[in-house]
Design a protein around this motif. Structure first.
Motif, PDB file in Angstrom:
ATOM      1  N   SER A  62       0.803  -1.220   0.000  1.00 36.54           N
ATOM      2  CA  SER A  62       0.000   0.000   0.000  1.00 36.54           C
ATOM      3  C   SER A  62       0.837   1.271   0.000  1.00 36.54           C
ATOM      4  CB  SER A  62      -0.957   0.003   1.198  1.00 36.54           C
ATOM      5  OG  SER A  62      -0.226   0.010   2.416  1.00 36.54           O
ATOM      6  N   ARG A  63       2.023   1.244   0.652  1.00 36.52           N
ATOM      7  CA  ARG A  63       2.813   2.465   0.787  1.00 36.52           C
ATOM      8  C   ARG A  63       4.051   2.429  -0.112  1.00 36.52           C
ATOM      9  NH1 ARG A  63       4.221   3.646   6.903  1.00 36.52           N
ATOM     10  NH2 ARG A  63       4.757   1.427   6.909  1.00 36.52           N
ATOM     11  N   PRO A  64       4.451   3.565  -0.667  1.00 35.09           N
ATOM     12  CA  PRO A  64       5.729   3.634  -1.386  1.00 35.09           C
ATOM     13  C   PRO A  64       6.887   3.399  -0.432  1.00 35.09           C
ATOM     14  CG  PRO A  64       4.346   5.547  -1.907  1.00 35.09           C
ATOM     15  CD  PRO A  64       3.714   4.849  -0.733  1.00 35.09           C
ATOM     16  N   PRO A  65       8.031   2.948  -0.914  1.00 35.83           N
ATOM     17  CA  PRO A  65       9.181   2.694  -0.031  1.00 35.83           C
ATOM     18  C   PRO A  65       9.604   3.920   0.763  1.00 35.83           C
ATOM     19  CG  PRO A  65       9.556   1.738  -2.202  1.00 35.83           C
ATOM     20  CD  PRO A  65       8.300   2.530  -2.310  1.00 35.83           C
ATOM     21  N   GLY A  66       9.472   5.104   0.177  1.00 29.22           N
ATOM     22  CA  GLY A  66       9.870   6.311   0.887  1.00 29.22           C
ATOM     23  C   GLY A  66       9.073   6.531   2.150  1.00 29.22           C
ATOM     24  N   ASP A  67       7.773   6.228   2.101  1.00 27.41           N
ATOM     25  CA  ASP A  67       6.936   6.385   3.293  1.00 27.41           C
ATOM     26  C   ASP A  67       7.334   5.386   4.377  1.00 27.41           C
ATOM     27  OD1 ASP A  67       5.663   8.297   1.838  1.00 27.41           O
ATOM     28  OD2 ASP A  67       3.768   7.216   1.609  1.00 27.41           O
ATOM     29  N   VAL A  68       7.645   4.164   3.946  1.00 24.15           N
ATOM     30  CA  VAL A  68       8.107   3.163   4.910  1.00 24.15           C
ATOM     31  C   VAL A  68       9.423   3.607   5.535  1.00 24.15           C
ATOM     32  CG1 VAL A  68       8.787   0.753   5.224  1.00 24.15           C
ATOM     33  CG2 VAL A  68       6.953   1.324   3.617  1.00 24.15           C
ATOM     34  N   GLY A  69      10.324   4.134   4.700  1.00 24.45           N
ATOM     35  CA  GLY A  69      11.606   4.609   5.196  1.00 24.45           C
ATOM     36  C   GLY A  69      11.455   5.737   6.197  1.00 24.45           C
ATOM     37  N   ASP A  70      10.518   6.635   5.956  1.00 25.09           N
ATOM     38  CA  ASP A  70      10.265   7.732   6.897  1.00 25.09           C
ATOM     39  C   ASP A  70       9.858   7.186   8.265  1.00 25.09           C
ATOM     40  OD1 ASP A  70      10.855   9.598   4.964  1.00 25.09           O
ATOM     41  OD2 ASP A  70       8.756  10.001   4.447  1.00 25.09           O
ATOM     42  N   HIS A  71       9.015   6.158   8.255  1.00 23.02           N
ATOM     43  CA  HIS A  71       8.582   5.540   9.514  1.00 23.02           C
ATOM     44  C   HIS A  71       9.771   4.934  10.253  1.00 23.02           C
ATOM     45  CE1 HIS A  71       5.812   2.363  11.603  1.00 23.02           C
ATOM     46  NE2 HIS A  71       6.258   3.269  12.445  1.00 23.02           N
ATOM     47  N   LEU A  72      10.653   4.255   9.518  1.00 23.63           N
ATOM     48  CA  LEU A  72      11.812   3.631  10.156  1.00 23.63           C
ATOM     49  C   LEU A  72      12.740   4.675  10.766  1.00 23.63           C
ATOM     50  CD1 LEU A  72      12.570   0.908   7.461  1.00 23.63           C
ATOM     51  CD2 LEU A  72      11.728   0.512   9.783  1.00 23.63           C
ATOM     52  N   ARG A  73      12.961   5.767  10.056  1.00 20.52           N
ATOM     53  CA  ARG A  73      13.809   6.826  10.604  1.00 20.52           C
ATOM     54  C   ARG A  73      13.175   7.464  11.838  1.00 20.52           C
ATOM     55  NH1 ARG A  73      15.427   7.072   5.095  1.00 20.52           N
ATOM     56  NH2 ARG A  73      13.444   8.046   4.500  1.00 20.52           N
ATOM     57  N   GLU A  74      11.864   7.605  11.820  1.00 18.49           N
ATOM     58  CA  GLU A  74      11.175   8.149  12.997  1.00 18.49           C
ATOM     59  C   GLU A  74      11.359   7.251  14.216  1.00 18.49           C
ATOM     60  OE1 GLU A  74       7.176   8.479  11.726  1.00 18.49           O
ATOM     61  OE2 GLU A  74       7.519  10.260  10.482  1.00 18.49           O
ATOM     62  N   LEU A  75      11.487   5.949  13.980  1.00 14.99           N
ATOM     63  CA  LEU A  75      11.687   5.002  15.081  1.00 14.99           C
ATOM     64  C   LEU A  75      13.126   5.020  15.592  1.00 14.99           C
ATOM     65  CD1 LEU A  75       9.640   1.924  13.784  1.00 14.99           C
ATOM     66  CD2 LEU A  75       8.969   3.567  15.553  1.00 14.99           C
ATOM     67  N   GLY A  76      14.035   5.654  14.830  1.00 20.26           N
ATOM     68  CA  GLY A  76      15.426   5.733  15.263  1.00 20.26           C
ATOM     69  C   GLY A  76      16.390   4.898  14.461  1.00 20.26           C
ATOM     70  N   VAL A  77      15.920   4.260  13.374  1.00 24.80           N
ATOM     71  CA  VAL A  77      16.824   3.486  12.528  1.00 24.80           C
ATOM     72  C   VAL A  77      17.791   4.453  11.841  1.00 24.80           C
ATOM     73  CG1 VAL A  77      16.996   1.922  10.560  1.00 24.80           C
ATOM     74  CG2 VAL A  77      15.099   1.688  12.178  1.00 24.80           C
ATOM     75  N   ALA A  78      19.068   4.122  11.841  1.00 21.86           N
ATOM     76  CA  ALA A  78      20.102   4.984  11.265  1.00 21.86           C
ATOM     77  C   ALA A  78      19.766   5.324   9.817  1.00 21.86           C
ATOM     78  CB  ALA A  78      21.458   4.290  11.344  1.00 21.86           C
ATOM     79  N   PRO A  79      20.178   6.498   9.331  1.00 15.95           N
ATOM     80  CA  PRO A  79      19.752   6.947   7.996  1.00 15.95           C
ATOM     81  C   PRO A  79      20.390   6.223   6.836  1.00 15.95           C
ATOM     82  CG  PRO A  79      21.249   8.550   8.998  1.00 15.95           C
ATOM     83  CD  PRO A  79      20.939   7.536  10.056  1.00 15.95           C
ATOM     84  N   GLU A  80      21.465   5.488   7.052  1.00 14.43           N
ATOM     85  CA  GLU A  80      22.169   4.848   5.943  1.00 14.43           C
ATOM     86  C   GLU A  80      22.362   3.363   6.206  1.00 14.43           C
ATOM     87  OE1 GLU A  80      25.799   6.989   5.521  1.00 14.43           O
ATOM     88  OE2 GLU A  80      24.853   8.747   4.617  1.00 14.43           O
ATOM     89  N   GLY A  81      22.696   2.645   5.120  1.00 14.39           N
ATOM     90  CA  GLY A  81      23.012   1.227   5.239  1.00 14.39           C
ATOM     91  C   GLY A  81      21.841   0.303   4.979  1.00 14.39           C
ATOM     92  N   TRP A  82      20.691   0.853   4.555  1.00 14.72           N
ATOM     93  CA  TRP A  82      19.521   0.016   4.333  1.00 14.72           C
ATOM     94  C   TRP A  82      18.640   0.618   3.255  1.00 14.72           C
ATOM     95  CZ3 TRP A  82      15.026   2.705   5.220  1.00 14.72           C
ATOM     96  CH2 TRP A  82      15.109   3.825   6.060  1.00 14.72           C
ATOM     97  N   SER A  83      17.732  -0.186   2.734  1.00 14.90           N
ATOM     98  CA  SER A  83      16.739   0.264   1.762  1.00 14.90           C
ATOM     99  C   SER A  83      15.471  -0.556   1.965  1.00 14.90           C
ATOM    100  CB  SER A  83      17.249   0.121   0.329  1.00 14.90           C
ATOM    101  OG  SER A  83      17.564  -1.232   0.040  1.00 14.90           O
ATOM    102  N   VAL A  84      14.407  -0.158   1.288  1.00 14.71           N
ATOM    103  CA  VAL A  84      13.109  -0.822   1.422  1.00 14.71           C
ATOM    104  C   VAL A  84      12.682  -1.360   0.067  1.00 14.71           C
ATOM    105  CG1 VAL A  84      10.668  -0.520   2.001  1.00 14.71           C
ATOM    106  CG2 VAL A  84      12.427   0.687   3.328  1.00 14.71           C
ATOM    107  N   VAL A  85      12.204  -2.583   0.047  1.00 17.38           N
ATOM    108  CA  VAL A  85      11.651  -3.200  -1.161  1.00 17.38           C
ATOM    109  C   VAL A  85      10.248  -3.701  -0.830  1.00 17.38           C
ATOM    110  CG1 VAL A  85      11.834  -5.119  -2.785  1.00 17.38           C
ATOM    111  CG2 VAL A  85      13.879  -3.849  -2.150  1.00 17.38           C
ATOM    112  N   THR A  86       9.276  -3.355  -1.652  1.00 13.44           N
ATOM    113  CA  THR A  86       7.891  -3.764  -1.422  1.00 13.44           C
ATOM    114  C   THR A  86       7.435  -4.770  -2.468  1.00 13.44           C
ATOM    115  OG1 THR A  86       6.837  -2.083  -2.825  1.00 13.44           O
ATOM    116  CG2 THR A  86       7.455  -1.414  -0.586  1.00 13.44           C
TER     117      THR A  86
END
Length: 353
Positions: A62-86
């Motif tokens: 349902s969500r684009p990867p960027g939206d998922v990434g925003d949620h992860l960063r809000e939780l405190g996940v470091a900004p680099e070293g990962w990506s999202v695939v849906t």
């Protein structure tokens, strides 16, 4: 290297040190709704800081990867070293390999479906605009505002012979209020009015794992999958030829794991993602020292003392070995609940807090 030295090495090194890339599920592993799962964020930040790349692979289209990434960063996940695939991206990649650039594809689902098609160089078409020109395929993914007209359009297109791709067939979706219909429930609804069946790309099919592994750039033996659902994450990892870590921080419980069939058995088990940083013993190990006693009531008997992680592995290995040998193992839910308490595992109502 002798077997003894090799075994000692396996016991001592962190599990993630054996791999060069991690494919990680999200819901029930990293977060539950808006809240992070205990130990998940700190563990992931340690993993990426040590140079192991992570791809978060989700069936939720349902969500684009960027939206998922925003949620992860809000939780405190470091900004680099990962990506999202849906799974929407897996569907778009599947079609992009088979259709000409710019081909028109009907997108049914949340914003993530149309976004993935456009990202892959295809032309996303809404169901309401189908009269303008024909389409060559239809992608059906989860969306919270899907209408009867959109579901009907999927059925019309599929019945006419247009390629029908489903992002995933998860029948339920966890919510703070309980289980809700997932994309699989909507797929089943459409299937009742058509003789066609969709091509599925999400877990447990291997396509999403292959797309994630290509993003990591790792070989199969160097890639570890982590998930909390046996029938999607773990079965999918097995179908893609990848090792897996099953964590008990989500919906599945120890009893589910003990009675898992071969196709859905993980390589390792841990209480949560912090198991990546601890030594991991493969669950297929059945040497006597890794087994606990199975009592006359067909219930695993755990000795006092010992590390909970090792006992957890031993309980599962014991149950599998007994069942594979044709011996009875108690399937009483209360018994397995007590075993979880003895192991110090959070019960479902505790995990949700």
């Amino acid at each position: 290297m002798t077997d003894e030295i090799a075994t000692t090495s396996v016991r001592a090194e962190p599990l993630i040190a054996r791999y060069r890339g991690l494919i990680c599920d999200l819901d029930g592993v990293v977060y539950r709704g808006a809240m992070a799962v205990p130990h998940a964020v700190d563990t992931l930040n340690r993993v990426t800081a040590d140079g192991v790349p992570v791809v978060f692979a989700t069936n939720n289209a349902s969500r684009p990867p960027g939206d998922v990434g925003d949620h992860l960063r809000e939780l405190g996940v470091a900004p680099e070293g990962w990506s999202v695939v849906t799974s929407s991206q897996a569907a778009a990649a599947h079609l992009a390999e088979r259709l000409a650039p710019g081909a028109r594809v009907c997108a049914v689902g949340g914003p993530g479906v149309a976004h993935a098609l456009t990202e892959a160089g295809l032309t996303s078409v809404r169901a309401a605009d189908l009269d303008d020109a024909p389409v060559e395929a239809v992608v059906q993914g989860l969306g919270f505002d899907i209408t009867w007209r959109e579901l009907a359009a999927v059925g019309y297109l599929a019945e006419s012979g247009v390629t029908w791709v489903a992002t995933n067939v998860d029948r339920t979706l966890p919510t703070p209020y309980g289980r809700a219909p997932g994309n699989g429930a909507l797929i089943a609804l459409v299937k009742t009015v058509t003789s066609a069946s969709p091509h599925v790309v999400g877990k447990p099919q291997p396509a999403l794992f292959e797309l994630s592994r290509s993003r990591l750039g790792t070989a199969r033996p160097d890639t570890l999958v982590c998930g909390d659902l046996l029938g999607t994450d773990i079965e999918g990892a097995n179908s893609a030829g990848l090792d897996s870590l099953f964590v008990l921080s989500g919906a599945s419980r120890l009893r589910d794991l003990a009675f898992a069939e071969q196709a859905a058995r993980p390589t390792y088990v841990a209480t949560d993602l912090s198991g990546l940083l601890a030594p991991g013993l493969p669950l297929h190990t059945t040497a006597p020292e890794y087994l606990v006693e199975l009592g006359p009531d067909a219930v695993p008997r755990m000795p006092k003392g010992g590390a909970n992680g090792t006992l957890l592995q031993s309980v599962v290995s014991t149950a599998w070995a007994a069942r594979d040998a044709g011996r009875a193992v108690s399937d009483d839910a209360g018994v397995w609940r007590r075993i979880e308490q003895q192991l110090g595992l959070a019960l479902p109502e505790q995990a949700a807090k």
